[in-house]
Scaffold this motif. Structure first.
Motif, PDB file in Angstrom:
ATOM      1  N   PHE A  46      95.437  37.681  70.112  1.00  0.00           N
ATOM      2  CA  PHE A  46      96.282  36.935  69.188  1.00  0.00           C
ATOM      3  C   PHE A  46      96.765  37.864  68.073  1.00  0.00           C
ATOM      4  O   PHE A  46      96.436  37.692  66.914  1.00  0.00           O
ATOM      5  CB  PHE A  46      95.455  35.762  68.620  1.00  0.00           C
ATOM      6  N   PHE A  83      89.688  30.740  73.505  1.00  0.00           N
ATOM      7  CA  PHE A  83      90.026  29.943  72.319  1.00  0.00           C
ATOM      8  C   PHE A  83      89.454  28.536  72.449  1.00  0.00           C
ATOM      9  O   PHE A  83      88.910  27.974  71.492  1.00  0.00           O
ATOM     10  CB  PHE A  83      91.554  29.896  72.136  1.00  0.00           C
ATOM     11  N   ALA A 100      90.323  32.425  64.175  1.00  0.00           N
ATOM     12  CA  ALA A 100      91.169  32.808  65.299  1.00  0.00           C
ATOM     13  C   ALA A 100      92.602  32.352  65.073  1.00  0.00           C
ATOM     14  O   ALA A 100      93.212  31.751  65.941  1.00  0.00           O
ATOM     15  CB  ALA A 100      90.607  32.176  66.572  1.00  0.00           C
ATOM     16  N   GLY A 101      93.117  32.604  63.869  1.00  0.00           N
ATOM     17  CA  GLY A 101      94.444  32.066  63.555  1.00  0.00           C
ATOM     18  C   GLY A 101      94.425  30.573  63.808  1.00  0.00           C
ATOM     19  O   GLY A 101      95.382  30.001  64.306  1.00  0.00           O
ATOM     20  N   MET A 102      93.290  29.955  63.485  1.00  0.00           N
ATOM     21  CA  MET A 102      93.085  28.556  63.872  1.00  0.00           C
ATOM     22  C   MET A 102      93.712  27.591  62.874  1.00  0.00           C
ATOM     23  O   MET A 102      93.466  27.670  61.671  1.00  0.00           O
ATOM     24  CB  MET A 102      91.596  28.255  64.016  1.00  0.00           C
ATOM     25  N   THR A 103      94.536  26.715  63.406  1.00  0.00           N
ATOM     26  CA  THR A 103      95.228  25.732  62.577  1.00  0.00           C
ATOM     27  C   THR A 103      94.308  24.568  62.222  1.00  0.00           C
ATOM     28  O   THR A 103      93.555  24.091  63.069  1.00  0.00           O
ATOM     29  CB  THR A 103      96.434  25.173  63.364  1.00  0.00           C
ATOM     30  N   ARG A 108      90.697  18.265  64.884  1.00  0.00           N
ATOM     31  CA  ARG A 108      89.635  19.282  64.831  1.00  0.00           C
ATOM     32  C   ARG A 108      88.654  18.989  63.706  1.00  0.00           C
ATOM     33  O   ARG A 108      87.464  19.286  63.818  1.00  0.00           O
ATOM     34  CB  ARG A 108      90.251  20.676  64.662  1.00  0.00           C
ATOM     35  N   GLN A 123     104.679  27.450  64.473  1.00  0.00           N
ATOM     36  CA  GLN A 123     104.820  27.387  65.924  1.00  0.00           C
ATOM     37  C   GLN A 123     106.247  27.759  66.294  1.00  0.00           C
ATOM     38  O   GLN A 123     107.201  27.161  65.783  1.00  0.00           O
ATOM     39  CB  GLN A 123     104.484  25.981  66.452  1.00  0.00           C
ATOM     40  N   GLN A 151      99.098  28.404  75.333  1.00  0.00           N
ATOM     41  CA  GLN A 151      97.691  28.790  75.432  1.00  0.00           C
ATOM     42  C   GLN A 151      96.877  27.503  75.318  1.00  0.00           C
ATOM     43  O   GLN A 151      97.067  26.723  74.377  1.00  0.00           O
ATOM     44  CB  GLN A 151      97.339  29.767  74.310  1.00  0.00           C
ATOM     45  N   SER A 153      94.764  24.403  74.690  1.00  0.00           N
ATOM     46  CA  SER A 153      94.128  23.780  73.519  1.00  0.00           C
ATOM     47  C   SER A 153      94.608  24.302  72.172  1.00  0.00           C
ATOM     48  O   SER A 153      94.015  23.984  71.152  1.00  0.00           O
ATOM     49  CB  SER A 153      92.598  23.918  73.553  1.00  0.00           C
ATOM     50  N   THR A 154      95.657  25.103  72.167  1.00  0.00           N
ATOM     51  CA  THR A 154      96.206  25.526  70.880  1.00  0.00           C
ATOM     52  C   THR A 154      97.134  24.428  70.371  1.00  0.00           C
ATOM     53  O   THR A 154      97.499  23.506  71.116  1.00  0.00           O
ATOM     54  CB  THR A 154      97.010  26.832  71.013  1.00  0.00           C
ATOM     55  N   THR A 155      97.545  24.546  69.129  1.00  0.00           N
ATOM     56  CA  THR A 155      98.436  23.510  68.589  1.00  0.00           C
ATOM     57  C   THR A 155      99.787  23.540  69.310  1.00  0.00           C
ATOM     58  O   THR A 155     100.420  22.503  69.468  1.00  0.00           O
ATOM     59  CB  THR A 155      98.611  23.656  67.065  1.00  0.00           C
ATOM     60  N   ASP A 196     102.265  30.666  68.204  1.00  0.00           N
ATOM     61  CA  ASP A 196     102.389  30.988  66.775  1.00  0.00           C
ATOM     62  C   ASP A 196     103.351  32.160  66.579  1.00  0.00           C
ATOM     63  O   ASP A 196     103.413  33.066  67.409  1.00  0.00           O
ATOM     64  CB  ASP A 196     101.012  31.332  66.201  1.00  0.00           C
ATOM     65  N   GLU A 220     102.054  25.366  59.779  1.00  0.00           N
ATOM     66  CA  GLU A 220     100.635  24.982  59.731  1.00  0.00           C
ATOM     67  C   GLU A 220      99.786  25.885  58.826  1.00  0.00           C
ATOM     68  O   GLU A 220     100.215  26.973  58.460  1.00  0.00           O
ATOM     69  CB  GLU A 220     100.018  25.065  61.135  1.00  0.00           C
ATOM     70  N   TYR A 222      96.209  28.069  58.476  1.00  0.00           N
ATOM     71  CA  TYR A 222      95.096  28.682  59.197  1.00  0.00           C
ATOM     72  C   TYR A 222      93.850  28.634  58.306  1.00  0.00           C
ATOM     73  O   TYR A 222      93.928  28.875  57.101  1.00  0.00           O
ATOM     74  CB  TYR A 222      95.370  30.160  59.481  1.00  0.00           C
TER      75      TYR A 222
HETATM   76  N1  GLN Z   1      97.204  28.365  65.585  1.00  0.00           N
HETATM   77  C1  GLN Z   1      96.996  27.914  66.921  1.00  0.00           C
HETATM   78  C2  GLN Z   1      95.874  26.920  66.960  1.00  0.00           C
HETATM   79  O1  GLN Z   1      95.063  26.877  66.103  1.00  0.00           O
HETATM   80  C3  GLN Z   1      96.743  29.042  67.894  1.00  0.00           C
HETATM   81  C4  GLN Z   1      95.525  29.852  67.629  1.00  0.00           C
HETATM   82  C5  GLN Z   1      95.196  30.862  68.716  1.00  0.00           C
HETATM   83  O2  GLN Z   1      95.764  30.872  69.784  1.00  0.00           O
HETATM   84  N2  GLN Z   1      94.309  31.758  68.456  1.00  0.00           N
HETATM   85  O3  GLN Z   1      95.771  26.152  67.857  1.00  0.00           O
END
Ligand code: GLN
Length: 261
Positions: A46, A83, A100-103, A108, A123, A151, A153-155, A196, A220, A222
């Motif tokens: 990522f 992820f 993980a650049g997680m939104t 969640r 996005q 990818q 389960s990503t947003t 993203d 979004e 992170y």
């Molecule tokens: N920001 C996106 C999410 O949280 C993708 C994150 C990722 O692929 N690492 O779902």
């Protein structure tokens, strides 16, 4: 005289006991600051948030996490997993945190707690340079049959699958990594990839003939996720993060990896 000596002896003993207590405290403090491990789960495909440089995982998240660990006197250990497995791994205590650049999403938040946000994500949609797709609306239009890679389960997956509704099963392909989704786009197996914006830029730079659509699908926040009962660590990380945001460390790391257009 004897009384005075006895009193002095008593005082000395109190002093010795106090000193001993002080000593013990110092030992405790040393034990506390002896480096405990901070295990971070990520998915290292990522860029520029996390990716491999040789054997090493580098990127914005890796460096911000390192700065947090340094502030807390902890030793950072980064574990690269899918992820899709990060939240469960954090929930069950296998990992201390997920970064993980997680939104941050409401759904969640039902499973994990999030730190304060440290970055903004967007996005975006990647298409081949000569694609007839000009916006997300073209993908969602009545009668459209475009196939979309995401990818799992990503947003990006969640939003486009929601927006396509019943058609999602046949038109959305979920890949384990963003890399795989983009490879499918290059191979012509899908018509667009929702991902993203920053990784999108890296993928477009690394692959000829792709472009990012000029529309922001969703904006979004992170953040870092923690097990719901681990407020102690979350509070400590938030404390460190606040200092690192205020003193410009986080911005310095972001600027190092993201060149302003
Ligand atoms: N920001 C996106 C999410 O949280 C993708 C994150 C990722 O692929 N690492 O779902």
């Amino acid at each position: 005289m004897k009384k005075i000596i006895a009193l002095m002896l008593a005082l000395l003993m109190v002093g010795a006991v106090l000193a001993a207590c002080g000593g013990t405290q110092t030992t405790d403090a040393t034990a506390d600051s002896a480096k405990t491990t901070l295990t971070m789960a990520t998915n290292a495909y990522f860029p520029p948030y996390e990716y491999y440089e040789g054997e090493k995982i580098v990127g914005i998240d890796a460096e911000v996490a390192q700065a947090i660990a340094d502030k807390l006197g902890m030793e950072l250990k980064i574990v690269d997993i899918e992820f899709d497995s990060i939240i469960t791994g954090v929930q069950t205590g296998k990992y201390d945190m997920g970064m993980a650049g997680m939104t941050v999403t409401d759904e969640r938040k039902e499973s994990v707690d999030f730190s304060d946000s440290y970055a903004t994500g967007i996005q975006s949609v990647i298409v081949p340079e000569n694609s007839p797709i000009a916006s997300v609306d073209d993908i969602l239009a009545e009668g459209a049959t475009y196939k979309v890679g995401v990818q799992l389960s990503t947003t990006g997956d969640i939003y486009i699958s929601d927006d396509l509704g019943d058609a999602a099963a046949e038109r959305v392909t979920q890949f384990q990594t963003g890399n795989d989704a983009v490879a499918a786009l290059v191979a012509g197996k899908v018509d667009a990839v929702v991902i993203d914006n920053e990784p999108a830029k890296s993928y477009v730079a690394a692959n000829e003939g792709l472009k990012i659509l000029d529309t922001e699908y969703v904006v979004e926040d992170y953040a870092i996720c923690f097990a719901k009962d681990n407020t102690e660590l979350k509070d400590k990380v938030n404390g460190a993060l606040k200092v690192l945001i205020e003193d410009g460390t986080v911005k310095g790391i972001v600027d190092k990896y993201i060149t302003a257009e």
